[in-house]
Design an enzyme around this catalytic site. Structure first.
Site, PDB file in Angstrom:
ATOM      1  N   LYS A  77      33.825  48.496  49.384  1.00 19.08           N
ATOM      2  CA  LYS A  77      34.261  47.288  50.092  1.00 19.08           C
ATOM      3  C   LYS A  77      35.762  47.123  49.874  1.00 19.08           C
ATOM      4  O   LYS A  77      36.230  47.094  48.728  1.00 19.08           O
ATOM      5  CB  LYS A  77      33.506  46.096  49.502  1.00 19.08           C
TER       6      LYS A  77
HETATM    7  O1  G3P Z   1      29.587  38.255  51.105  1.00 20.04           O
HETATM    8  C1  G3P Z   1      30.625  37.345  51.074  1.00 20.04           C
HETATM    9  C2  G3P Z   1      30.173  36.062  50.503  1.00 20.04           C
HETATM   10  O2  G3P Z   1      29.766  36.255  49.182  1.00 20.04           O
HETATM   11  C3  G3P Z   1      31.117  34.943  50.578  1.00 20.04           C
HETATM   12  O3  G3P Z   1      30.319  33.827  50.529  1.00 20.04           O
HETATM   13  O4  G3P Z   1      29.710  31.542  50.048  1.00 20.04           O
HETATM   14  O5  G3P Z   1      31.684  32.577  48.899  1.00 20.04           O
HETATM   15  O6  G3P Z   1      31.789  31.993  51.322  1.00 20.04           O
HETATM   16  P1  G3P Z   1      30.923  32.406  50.181  1.00 20.04           P
END
Ligand code: G3P
Length: 221
Positions: free
Chosen positions: A83
């Site tokens: 990634k």
């Molecule tokens: O996969 C990306 C994700 O973990 C981001 O999520 O909830 O931190 O916006 P969030």
């Protein structure tokens, strides 16, 4: 649509994997940090438990560091997807790693143009963060529609991996649009399993069975 779990939590990974629900895992430095401990152990364990793609993220911000880290991350298993962030160096790393046959997930995508460029770099996945767009008053799901249309127009093989998912409605909407993958926090997958009528229905079945049993003490299924 493939379902990935967006976590480095081993208990959650084992729980949903045992139900046959997981096609892969995505992690990032924040998710690793949330679990604490040595991330090396988590990466070893996750890549062993899960047969499908496991995204592990680089932390270098310049090209050569990303390539070194990407190659080290691939030592955890053939199912590792490297990634990289949506930056000029990230795209350069995406191009190099992808041309060597190492699959790449370009993360932190917030516009259709970023997704288009990540696809051009040869990435296997692009990760648009829909929840974070919703958080600032933009329509995250609209971005998924745009990327889907663009990728379909040009038959890009890059897969749309819907990330930053906040609730089950996001999942239904992403599936209706035809996104390739959603990556879900364990709490969202838990909610998808449940419906109040399932709970009530089961309670009724069991109490009716108890009545029948009181009339026929020896019955068994
Ligand atoms: O996969 C990306 C994700 O973990 C981001 O999520 O909830 O931190 O916006 P969030």
């Amino acid at each position: 649509m493939k379902i990935f779990l967006d976590t480095a939590n081993l208990d959650s990974i084992k729980k949903f994997n045992d139900m046959g629900l997981l096609d892969g895992i995505t992690t990032n430095p924040s998710l690793m940090s949330k679990e604490g401990g040595n991330p090396k152990d988590a990466m070893e364990e996750i890549t062993k438990i899960i047969k499908g793609d496991v995204s592990l993220e680089v932390v270098s911000t310049e090209y050569s560091g990303m390539i070194e880290e990407g190659k080290r991350l691939r030592e955890y298993g053939d199912n590792v997807v490297v990634k990289v962030p949506m930056t000029p160096d990230g795209l350069k790393a995406s191009k190099s790693l992808s041309s060597e046959g190492i699959p790449v997930n370009v993360t932190l995508i917030f516009s259709a143009n970023q997704a288009l460029l990540a696809a051009k770099s040869g990435a296997k996945y692009v990760s648009p963060f829909i929840g974070r767009l919703d958080d600032i008053g933009q329509d995250g799901m609209h971005l998924i529609k745009e990327i889907k249309e663009i990728f379909s127009n040009y038959n890009f093989e890059t897969q749309i991996l819907v990330a930053s998912v906040r609730h089950p409605v996001h999942v239904v909407d992403a599936a209706k649009i035809g996104a390739d993958v959603v990556t879900l926090p364990p709490a969202v997958l838990d909610k998808m399993l449940q419906h109040p009528l399932t709970k009530i229905g089961l309670e009724n079945f069991l109490s009716d069975w108890e009545k029948l049993k009181s009339e026929n003490p020896d019955i068994k299924i």
